[in-house]
Design a protein around this motif. Structure first.
Motif, PDB file in Angstrom:
ATOM      1  N   ASP A  43      14.934  13.414  97.333  1.00 57.56           N
ATOM      2  CA  ASP A  43      15.172  12.182  98.081  1.00 57.56           C
ATOM      3  C   ASP A  43      15.069  10.967  97.175  1.00 57.56           C
ATOM      4  N   ARG A  44      15.840   9.942  97.507  1.00 54.83           N
ATOM      5  CA  ARG A  44      15.790   8.649  96.824  1.00 54.83           C
ATOM      6  C   ARG A  44      16.177   8.740  95.348  1.00 54.83           C
ATOM      7  N   GLY A  45      17.003   9.704  95.030  1.00 52.88           N
ATOM      8  CA  GLY A  45      17.572   9.740  93.691  1.00 52.88           C
ATOM      9  C   GLY A  45      16.692  10.305  92.609  1.00 52.88           C
ATOM     10  N   SER A  46      15.563  10.924  92.924  1.00 54.02           N
ATOM     11  CA  SER A  46      14.671  11.459  91.897  1.00 54.02           C
ATOM     12  C   SER A  46      15.044  12.905  91.570  1.00 54.02           C
ATOM     13  N   TRP A  47      14.430  13.434  90.499  1.00 54.00           N
ATOM     14  CA  TRP A  47      14.719  14.784  90.045  1.00 54.00           C
ATOM     15  C   TRP A  47      13.457  15.634  90.016  1.00 54.00           C
ATOM     16  N   THR A  48      13.619  16.919  90.372  1.00 54.20           N
ATOM     17  CA  THR A  48      12.527  17.889  90.308  1.00 54.20           C
ATOM     18  C   THR A  48      12.992  19.087  89.496  1.00 54.20           C
ATOM     19  N   TYR A  49      12.175  19.502  88.525  1.00 51.67           N
ATOM     20  CA  TYR A  49      12.552  20.652  87.690  1.00 51.67           C
ATOM     21  C   TYR A  49      12.723  21.879  88.573  1.00 51.67           C
ATOM     22  N   ALA A  50      13.869  22.539  88.462  1.00 49.63           N
ATOM     23  CA  ALA A  50      14.185  23.675  89.326  1.00 49.63           C
ATOM     24  C   ALA A  50      13.255  24.853  89.038  1.00 49.63           C
ATOM     25  N   THR A  51      12.823  25.525  90.091  1.00 56.45           N
ATOM     26  CA  THR A  51      11.946  26.683  89.948  1.00 56.45           C
ATOM     27  C   THR A  51      12.729  27.983  89.899  1.00 56.45           C
ATOM     28  N   GLN A  52      14.051  27.916  90.064  1.00 57.40           N
ATOM     29  CA  GLN A  52      14.920  29.087  89.966  1.00 57.40           C
ATOM     30  C   GLN A  52      16.102  28.758  89.058  1.00 57.40           C
ATOM     31  N   GLY A  53      16.809  29.785  88.630  1.00 54.97           N
ATOM     32  CA  GLY A  53      17.990  29.576  87.822  1.00 54.97           C
ATOM     33  C   GLY A  53      19.172  29.125  88.671  1.00 54.97           C
ATOM     34  N   PRO A  54      20.208  28.542  88.066  1.00 59.22           N
ATOM     35  CA  PRO A  54      21.345  28.018  88.826  1.00 59.22           C
ATOM     36  C   PRO A  54      22.138  29.080  89.569  1.00 59.22           C
ATOM     37  N   ALA A  55      22.071  30.347  89.153  1.00 58.65           N
ATOM     38  CA  ALA A  55      22.778  31.395  89.877  1.00 58.65           C
ATOM     39  C   ALA A  55      22.013  31.853  91.106  1.00 58.65           C
ATOM     40  N   THR A  56      20.731  31.519  91.163  1.00 60.94           N
ATOM     41  CA  THR A  56      19.893  31.929  92.295  1.00 60.94           C
ATOM     42  C   THR A  56      19.856  30.868  93.383  1.00 60.94           C
ATOM     43  N   VAL A  57      19.847  29.602  92.974  1.00 58.23           N
ATOM     44  CA  VAL A  57      19.783  28.496  93.932  1.00 58.23           C
ATOM     45  C   VAL A  57      21.114  28.392  94.672  1.00 58.23           C
ATOM     46  N   ARG A  58      21.059  28.346  95.990  1.00 61.65           N
ATOM     47  CA  ARG A  58      22.256  28.154  96.812  1.00 61.65           C
ATOM     48  C   ARG A  58      22.066  26.883  97.637  1.00 61.65           C
ATOM     49  N   PRO A  59      22.430  25.753  97.049  1.00 62.77           N
ATOM     50  CA  PRO A  59      22.164  24.467  97.702  1.00 62.77           C
ATOM     51  C   PRO A  59      23.007  24.277  98.954  1.00 62.77           C
ATOM     52  N   ALA A  60      22.466  23.476  99.866  1.00 58.31           N
ATOM     53  CA  ALA A  60      23.182  23.150 101.097  1.00 58.31           C
ATOM     54  C   ALA A  60      24.148  22.005 100.848  1.00 58.31           C
ATOM     55  N   ASP A  61      25.052  21.807 101.766  1.00 59.78           N
ATOM     56  CA  ASP A  61      25.964  20.666 101.687  1.00 59.78           C
ATOM     57  C   ASP A  61      25.145  19.375 101.599  1.00 59.78           C
ATOM     58  N   GLY A  62      25.533  18.506 100.681  1.00 60.58           N
ATOM     59  CA  GLY A  62      24.809  17.254 100.502  1.00 60.58           C
ATOM     60  C   GLY A  62      23.774  17.282  99.399  1.00 60.58           C
ATOM     61  N   ALA A  63      23.593  18.433  98.748  1.00 61.67           N
ATOM     62  CA  ALA A  63      22.619  18.532  97.654  1.00 61.67           C
ATOM     63  C   ALA A  63      23.199  17.954  96.366  1.00 61.67           C
ATOM     64  N   VAL A  64      22.293  17.669  95.422  1.00 61.28           N
ATOM     65  CA  VAL A  64      22.690  17.228  94.087  1.00 61.28           C
ATOM     66  C   VAL A  64      21.944  18.088  93.078  1.00 61.28           C
ATOM     67  N   GLU A  65      22.685  18.635  92.102  1.00 66.50           N
ATOM     68  CA  GLU A  65      22.094  19.449  91.046  1.00 66.50           C
ATOM     69  C   GLU A  65      22.359  18.781  89.698  1.00 66.50           C
ATOM     70  N   GLY A  66      21.328  18.771  88.837  1.00 63.87           N
ATOM     71  CA  GLY A  66      21.435  18.098  87.551  1.00 63.87           C
ATOM     72  C   GLY A  66      21.195  19.042  86.387  1.00 63.87           C
ATOM     73  N   PHE A  67      21.877  18.782  85.271  1.00 66.18           N
ATOM     74  CA  PHE A  67      21.739  19.574  84.055  1.00 66.18           C
ATOM     75  C   PHE A  67      21.580  18.616  82.881  1.00 66.18           C
ATOM     76  N   ARG A  68      20.537  18.832  82.077  1.00 67.43           N
ATOM     77  CA  ARG A  68      20.261  17.955  80.942  1.00 67.43           C
ATOM     78  C   ARG A  68      20.007  18.799  79.702  1.00 67.43           C
ATOM     79  N   PHE A  69      20.760  18.523  78.629  1.00 71.46           N
ATOM     80  CA  PHE A  69      20.515  19.179  77.350  1.00 71.46           C
ATOM     81  C   PHE A  69      19.340  18.464  76.698  1.00 71.46           C
ATOM     82  N   THR A  70      18.302  19.212  76.377  1.00 74.88           N
ATOM     83  CA  THR A  70      17.048  18.587  75.981  1.00 74.88           C
ATOM     84  C   THR A  70      16.312  19.437  74.955  1.00 74.88           C
ATOM     85  N   VAL A  71      15.332  18.840  74.330  1.00 75.07           N
ATOM     86  CA  VAL A  71      14.402  19.542  73.445  1.00 75.07           C
ATOM     87  C   VAL A  71      13.015  19.375  74.029  1.00 75.07           C
TER      88      VAL A  71
END
Length: 231
Positions: A43-71
């Protein structure tokens, strides 16, 4: 009496030396990895580190998923996508369709400091993926950011062809193992942050702590023997 004093002094010196070695060892630096971190928009545009991999998460309509290349060494230090998780901004131009859902996608290719081998990160991009109702986050990503590259363990290695090689590589250290990032199936690779002394929590090794304990025990035994002889 002299023997007792000498034994106590020797024990104190041994213990002080062992403690000095222990303090000098200090906590080992956690191992860092270069990888694609996966984030769930909240909510409100914030991000939470995913607890599952992207192939496991099945988001509902209206969800936002983010990917960041990081060290980073762990999720607490991983870089978040720098764009807001704002579904309305991402998908306002994509009308809803029966039997399909809309997922906002934010892709942040990271900074020059994150890039492998002096590569130049592409500009960040956003998209609205319209996919079947049972689609995973990974399928939504594939709909808007091909080509994707995975390794043999189903770990996401590249988005839109970036980076061109490598997959969750160590930034420092010598054993070249892969670590914390999640695979596409949601599993987490083991490759922890053991330090030079093999302390699993990054602290002093069990061998070093055992050495200190042995010094204390031996010192105590010497004092006891001196008292026994004196008596």
């Amino acid at each position: 009496m002299r023997l007792l004093r000498r034994t106590r002094a020797a024990g104190a010196l041994l213990l002080a030396g062992a403690v000095t070695v222990l303090a000098a060892a200090g906590p080992a630096q956690a191992q860092e990895y270069r990888y694609w971190a996966f984030w769930d928009g909240a909510d409100r545009g914030s991000w939470t580190y995913a607890t599952q991999g992207p192939a496991t998460v099945r988001p509902a309509d209206g969800a936002v998923e983010g990917f960041r290349f990081t060290v980073s060494a762990d999720s607490a230090a991983a870089g978040r996508p720098r764009a807001a998780a704002d579904f309305d901004a991402l998908c306002r131009a994509t009308p809803a369709q029966d039997g399909r859902k809309r997922i906002g996608i934010v892709i942040d290719f990271g900074t020059a400091a994150d890039a492998p081998g002096g590569a130049r990160p592409p500009a960040a991009r956003t998209a609205c993926a319209q996919v079947p109702e049972d689609a995973s986050a990974g399928e939504a990503l594939a709909a808007v950011a091909r080509p994707l590259r995975y390794d043999s363990n189903a770990l996401l290695c590249a988005i839109a062809g970036y980076p061109t090689s490598g997959c969750a590589d160590q930034v420092s250290g010598a054993d070249g193992a892969k670590g914390a990032p999640k695979g596409a199936d949601g599993s987490t690779a083991s490759g922890g942050s053991k330090g030079a002394g093999d302390g699993g929590d990054g602290g002093p090794s069990a061998g070093l702590l055992g050495g200190v304990a042995a010094v204390v025990v031996l010192g105590g035994a010497a004092v006891w023997q001196a008292r026994r002889r004196r008596g």
